[in-house]
Motif scaffolding. Structure first.
Motif, PDB file in Angstrom:
ATOM      1  N   ASN A  33      -5.388   9.573  -5.121  1.00 47.48           N
ATOM      2  CA  ASN A  33      -5.665   9.498  -3.467  1.00 47.48           C
ATOM      3  C   ASN A  33      -5.025  11.061  -2.964  1.00 47.48           C
ATOM      4  N   ARG A  34      -6.019  12.127  -2.704  1.00 47.33           N
ATOM      5  CA  ARG A  34      -5.791  13.439  -2.253  1.00 47.33           C
ATOM      6  C   ARG A  34      -5.918  13.522  -0.565  1.00 47.33           C
ATOM      7  N   SER A  35      -5.936  12.394  -0.026  1.00 47.40           N
ATOM      8  CA  SER A  35      -6.033  12.692   1.308  1.00 47.40           C
ATOM      9  C   SER A  35      -4.577  12.170   1.850  1.00 47.40           C
ATOM     10  N   GLU A  36      -4.416  12.258   3.334  1.00 47.58           N
ATOM     11  CA  GLU A  36      -3.113  11.850   3.822  1.00 47.58           C
ATOM     12  C   GLU A  36      -3.119  10.560   4.612  1.00 47.58           C
ATOM     13  N   HIS A  37      -4.159   9.748   4.234  1.00 47.02           N
ATOM     14  CA  HIS A  37      -4.078   8.318   4.689  1.00 47.02           C
ATOM     15  C   HIS A  37      -4.315   7.442   3.400  1.00 47.02           C
ATOM     16  N   PRO A  38      -4.028   6.239   3.515  1.00 42.86           N
ATOM     17  CA  PRO A  38      -4.285   5.215   2.459  1.00 42.86           C
ATOM     18  C   PRO A  38      -5.823   5.144   2.131  1.00 42.86           C
ATOM     19  N   GLY A  78      -9.812  13.624   0.507  1.00 43.24           N
ATOM     20  CA  GLY A  78     -10.539  12.553  -0.223  1.00 43.24           C
ATOM     21  C   GLY A  78      -9.901  12.157  -1.402  1.00 43.24           C
ATOM     22  N   LEU A  79     -10.612  11.892  -2.725  1.00 42.21           N
ATOM     23  CA  LEU A  79      -9.993  11.292  -3.731  1.00 42.21           C
ATOM     24  C   LEU A  79     -10.586  12.169  -4.953  1.00 42.21           C
ATOM     25  N   LEU A  80      -9.965  11.764  -6.195  1.00 36.45           N
ATOM     26  CA  LEU A  80     -10.283  12.659  -7.369  1.00 36.45           C
ATOM     27  C   LEU A  80     -10.562  11.088  -8.149  1.00 36.45           C
ATOM     28  N   LEU A  81     -11.793  11.048  -8.779  1.00 36.88           N
ATOM     29  CA  LEU A  81     -12.133  10.180  -9.548  1.00 36.88           C
ATOM     30  C   LEU A  81     -12.208  10.639 -11.146  1.00 36.88           C
ATOM     31  N   SER A  90     -14.501  14.283 -14.374  1.00 32.06           N
ATOM     32  CA  SER A  90     -14.062  14.133 -13.080  1.00 32.06           C
ATOM     33  C   SER A  90     -14.716  14.510 -12.067  1.00 32.06           C
ATOM     34  N   VAL A  91     -14.573  13.811 -10.868  1.00 34.99           N
ATOM     35  CA  VAL A  91     -15.360  14.264  -9.516  1.00 34.99           C
ATOM     36  C   VAL A  91     -14.341  14.290  -8.418  1.00 34.99           C
ATOM     37  N   ASN A  92     -14.452  15.252  -7.484  1.00 34.59           N
ATOM     38  CA  ASN A  92     -13.779  15.182  -6.210  1.00 34.59           C
ATOM     39  C   ASN A  92     -14.727  14.543  -5.089  1.00 34.59           C
ATOM     40  N   VAL A  93     -14.328  13.696  -4.404  1.00 28.68           N
ATOM     41  CA  VAL A  93     -15.021  13.206  -3.139  1.00 28.68           C
ATOM     42  C   VAL A  93     -14.232  13.508  -2.092  1.00 28.68           C
ATOM     43  N   PHE A  94     -14.840  14.507  -0.832  1.00 27.92           N
ATOM     44  CA  PHE A  94     -14.147  14.833   0.232  1.00 27.92           C
ATOM     45  C   PHE A  94     -15.153  15.047   1.245  1.00 27.92           C
ATOM     46  N   PHE A 123     -12.344   4.404   2.713  1.00 26.12           N
ATOM     47  CA  PHE A 123     -11.486   5.144   3.142  1.00 26.12           C
ATOM     48  C   PHE A 123     -10.646   4.786   4.408  1.00 26.12           C
ATOM     49  N   ALA A 124      -9.361   4.685   4.434  1.00 32.40           N
ATOM     50  CA  ALA A 124      -8.354   4.660   5.360  1.00 32.40           C
ATOM     51  C   ALA A 124      -8.289   3.106   6.045  1.00 32.40           C
ATOM     52  N   LYS A 125      -9.443   2.248   5.879  1.00 35.55           N
ATOM     53  CA  LYS A 125      -9.506   0.996   6.176  1.00 35.55           C
ATOM     54  C   LYS A 125      -9.487  -0.140   5.156  1.00 35.55           C
ATOM     55  N   GLY A 126      -8.646  -0.878   5.374  1.00 41.84           N
ATOM     56  CA  GLY A 126      -8.583  -2.144   4.369  1.00 41.84           C
ATOM     57  C   GLY A 126      -9.426  -3.125   4.617  1.00 41.84           C
ATOM     58  N   TRP A 127      -9.817  -4.020   3.784  1.00 47.59           N
ATOM     59  CA  TRP A 127     -10.478  -5.249   3.939  1.00 47.59           C
ATOM     60  C   TRP A 127     -10.043  -6.464   2.955  1.00 47.59           C
ATOM     61  N   GLY A 128     -10.448  -7.589   3.106  1.00 50.01           N
ATOM     62  CA  GLY A 128     -10.049  -8.748   2.469  1.00 50.01           C
ATOM     63  C   GLY A 128      -9.359  -9.902   3.212  1.00 50.01           C
ATOM     64  N   PRO A 129      -8.585 -10.818   2.524  1.00 52.37           N
ATOM     65  CA  PRO A 129      -7.811 -11.889   3.148  1.00 52.37           C
ATOM     66  C   PRO A 129      -6.848 -11.278   4.077  1.00 52.37           C
TER      67      PRO A 129
END
Length: 337
Positions: free
Chosen positions: A247-252, A233-236, A196-200, A310-316
């Motif tokens: 999702n370890r952060s405070e945002h989606p 950040g996140l834990l993968l 596993s790895v943390n990304v922050f 991080f925090a921003k969505g994309w797509g249709p």
């Protein structure tokens, strides 16, 4: 829940109580050891909640009801039968994440994923220091919250498609991480060898891939604003059958991969993973039956890859149609099993 909590606290050892105090007060900022509680309902308690559900409901999610809504995080070693004792299990509220469930009606993106609730492996745990005020601090705290490494020189501008070479596969890592700001990749690939790895974003949120150590030249205001929301950040984690993201952060956090889209789907599926939630973002079994990954408007992509914004969505469903329009995003390049 107060009678049930008091009954549970009386059954915990002093060192377990002290560890629980530290975890609750830090809101899970650090990876901690397991808090082992006796299995079974406390006597005289009508709710009959399992210990892990009780503490997660007290200190994290008041709307939690049953244990199947939870998933153990990969570093938890005290599942059923932890430490060789079938009578105890881990109830550390920050050793759990919630499993995302579908919205009704179903949106263009999916928030659903599920998996096993208990790990099969168990290891030794660290014992914290003991202080005499543990029980009192926990009882007062029940009203509380519910709620890398140094990388490469200069940024390089390149296309959004990246793939792993055979030399990468031979060096023993199961994935490499590429960090992007819009269409510019920042820093070198980060190789992941552990399970596993943390990304922050900023130190000191633990060990792993620290984005603050990457080059910072010509960073726009939009990028700086998005980076400020990454936080923990996140834990993968690589687990049996696939890859999980917490999702370890405070945002989606928003994520897409070839195995998140239904078979035969021509559109892009983007999962929205809320803070404190986990989702299985890649399945090795599903990808075995798929060819290349063609993204509308972006061309072919590596079928063994995951994209996370991080925090921003994309797509249709968003004004940003492509992930290259997102200010801060991560590309996870998986080694083929």
């Amino acid at each position: 829940l107060k009678p049930a909590a008091h009954a549970l606290f009386k059954k915990l050892k002093d060192e377990e109580l002290e560890l629980l105090v530290q975890v609750v007060e830090s809101r899970g900022a650090w990876e901690s050891s397991c808090v082992l509680a006796p299995w079974g309902d406390p006597q005289g308690v009508k709710q009959g909640l399992p210990p892990q559900v009780l503490l997660c409901r007290l200190f994290r999610w008041p709307d939690l009801h049953q244990s199947h809504e939870l998933k153990h995080l990969c570093y938890c070693t005290g599942g059923q039968g932890g430490c060789g004792d079938l009578a105890v299990l881990c109830c550390n509220p920050h050793h759990f994440s919630r499993l995302a469930v579908p919205e009704t009606p179903l949106p263009p993106y999916l928030k659903a994923s599920c998996g096993p609730s208990w790990p099969e492996h168990k290891n030794q745990r660290m014992e914290p220091a003991v202080t005499p005020s543990s029980r009192k601090r926990l009882q007062h705290g029940m009203r509380g919250s519910c709620w890398g490494s140094s990388l490469g020189p200069a940024p390089r501008h390149c296309s959004s498609y990246t793939s792993l070479s055979w030399s990468t596969i031979k060096d023993g890592c199961w994935c490499k991480l590429a960090y992007w700001e819009y269409r510019t990749r920042v820093g070198r690939l980060y190789a992941v060898h552990e399970a596993s790895v943390n990304v922050f974003c900023e130190l000191p949120w633990g060990s792993g891939f620290c984005l603050a150590q990457l080059p910072a030249a010509h960073r726009s205001r939009a990028v700086r604003r998005a980076r400020s929301k990454i936080g923990r950040g996140l834990l993968l984690s690589r687990e049996p059958g696939g890859i999980w993201m917490y999702n370890r952060s405070e945002h989606p956090i928003f994520v897409s991969s070839p195995t998140l889209s239904p078979s035969g789907a021509c559109g892009l599926t983007v999962l929205k993973v809320l803070p404190g939630y986990s989702a299985k973002v890649f399945s090795y079994e599903w990808v075995g039956n798929r060819g290349g990954w063609q993204l509308p408007g972006e061309g072919p992509c590596d079928p063994h890859s995951i994209r996370i914004s991080f925090a921003k969505g994309w797509g249709p469903c968003y004004s940003r149609q492509f992930i290259t329009s997102c200010p801060c995003w991560l590309e996870v390049l998986l080694t083929q099993p």
